[in-house]
Every structure is written in structure tokens, then in C-alpha cells.
Scaffold this active site. Structure first.
Site, mmCIF file in Angstrom:
data_model
loop_
_atom_site.group_PDB
_atom_site.id
_atom_site.type_symbol
_atom_site.label_atom_id
_atom_site.label_comp_id
_atom_site.label_asym_id
_atom_site.label_seq_id
_atom_site.Cartn_x
_atom_site.Cartn_y
_atom_site.Cartn_z
ATOM 1 N N ASP A 246 -10.073 2.200 -9.738
ATOM 2 C CA ASP A 246 -9.710 3.032 -10.885
ATOM 3 C C ASP A 246 -9.324 2.118 -12.055
ATOM 4 O OD1 ASP A 246 -7.067 2.231 -10.517
ATOM 5 O OD2 ASP A 246 -6.275 4.252 -10.155
ATOM 6 N N HIS B 189 -6.978 -4.214 21.666
ATOM 7 C CA HIS B 189 -7.046 -3.714 20.285
ATOM 8 C C HIS B 189 -8.117 -2.637 20.140
ATOM 9 C CE1 HIS B 189 -4.184 -6.723 19.201
ATOM 10 N NE2 HIS B 189 -4.957 -7.679 19.683
ATOM 11 N N THR C 180 -1.711 0.197 -7.309
ATOM 12 C CA THR C 180 -0.931 -0.320 -6.183
ATOM 13 C C THR C 180 -1.783 -0.585 -4.950
ATOM 14 O OG1 THR C 180 -0.553 1.934 -5.436
ATOM 15 C CG2 THR C 180 1.127 0.975 -6.881
HETATM 16 C C1 RB5 Z 1 -2.899 5.174 -11.851
HETATM 17 O O1 RB5 Z 1 -2.035 5.213 -12.934
HETATM 18 C C2 RB5 Z 1 -2.145 4.793 -10.585
HETATM 19 O O2 RB5 Z 1 -1.369 5.868 -10.160
HETATM 20 C C3 RB5 Z 1 -3.108 4.362 -9.506
HETATM 21 O O3 RB5 Z 1 -3.865 3.304 -9.951
HETATM 22 C C4 RB5 Z 1 -2.495 3.916 -8.193
HETATM 23 O O4 RB5 Z 1 -1.491 2.979 -8.370
HETATM 24 C C5 RB5 Z 1 -2.092 4.991 -7.280
HETATM 25 O O5 RB5 Z 1 -1.671 4.779 -6.135
#
Ligand code: RB5
Length: 147
Positions: A8, A133, A67
Site C-alpha cells: 500500500d 514442524h 506496519t
Molecule cells: C495505512 O495508513 C496504514 O494503516 C497501513 O499501511 C498499515 O500500517 C496497516 O496495518
């Protein structure tokens, strides 16, 4: 090695770094993510990457968001996907050896203690260990359809 990679707007730079690194090692990357800062929804990107991966022709998938968390949660909702979200080189190696993931996720806004390039190398240069595993991975996969 053919990789599908999606991201994203929170991980444009990181995605570009990852592609540069993997291409320098001779891997082929299919970039289905975004290349601008315009806001998009990470579940859409995860779904697109995972569905294309499951249709065949790829060895691994990589998904990135700010994240790495939202996009990995989304990927893991799709049957057949095991998406790891490693914290460092140790976890990158261990997840390949123990969990045999077909996807790996990173966060473009995370300050990792190890460079993501080194985490990728640790992942791709190690091997699933099978044995006990495999039994655990089979148990993970049997959770998918409510079994
Ligand atoms: C986008 O702003 C952010 O929420 C996305 O990139 C991510 O960190 C979501 O988990």
C-alpha cells in the site's frame, strides 16, 4: 525464483528497495502494489497478491504496508496463505525453517534492527525443516475451514 509483491501507500519506498535487492540476486518480481503515496486499502492489495499467487506461477509472495500488520492479517485470512511477519534476521530464518510460509510481510514505517535485505536473505537462504514442524504446519492449515 518468481515473487509476487504488493504494497500500500505506507511501503512504496520499502517495496522498491525489496525489488531492487531481489532483482540483483536474479529473482523475478511481479509488482502488483502501488507506486504513489495516494491512499489505498491494504486488504485489497493483500487479496490481489494472494489470489494471483494461488493461481500459480509464483514461488513466494511479499506484502508490505506501513506496519506490515494489516496486510499480513489480511493475507492470512485467505485459504492457502501462510504469511509471516518477522521482526529480525533470526525470526526470518526461523519462520522459513519452522512455519514454511508462502508469504512474508514487512512494514515500510518500521525501524527494523536488521536491514530488510538481510531479513530477506535469511528467509530465502534457509530451508523448511519438516518433521515435527510439518505436523504443526498441517495443524495450522487444518484451522482454515473450521476443522
Ligand atoms: C495505512 O495508513 C496504514 O494503516 C497501513 O499501511 C498499515 O500500517 C496497516 O496495518
Amino acid at each position: 525464483m518468481k515473487i509476487i509483491i504488493g504494497n500500500d501507500h505506507g511501503a512504496v519506498e520499502l517495496k522498491q528497495r525489496i525489488i531492487k535487492h531481489l532483482e540483483s540476486k536474479g529473482y523475478e518480481c511481479d509488482n502488483i502494489g502501488v507506486d504513489s503515496e495516494e491512499s489505498v486499502d491494504y486488504p485489497d492489495i493483500a487479496e490481489k497478491a494472494c489470489r494471483k499467487f494461488l493461481a500459480g506461477g509464483y514461488d513466494y509472495g511479499i506484502v508490505c504496508c506501513g506496519t506490515g500488520i494489516g496486510i499480513s492479517i489480511s493475507a492470512n485470512k485467505i485459504d492457502g496463505i501462510r504469511c509471516a511477519l518477522p521482526q529480525d534476521v533470526f525470526a526470518s530464518r526461523a519462520t522459513r525453517e519452522h512455519n514454511n510460509p508462502n508469504f512474508i510481510a514487512f512494514g515500510g514505517r518500521i525501524e527494523y534492527k536488521d536491514p530488510v535485505e538481510k531479513m530477506l536473505d535469511a528467509f530465502f537462504d534457509s530451508k523448511f525443516q519438516g518433521g515435527r514442524h510439518q505436523i504443526r504446519v498441517d495443524k495450522i492449515m487444518s484451522l482454515e475451514s473450521g476443522n
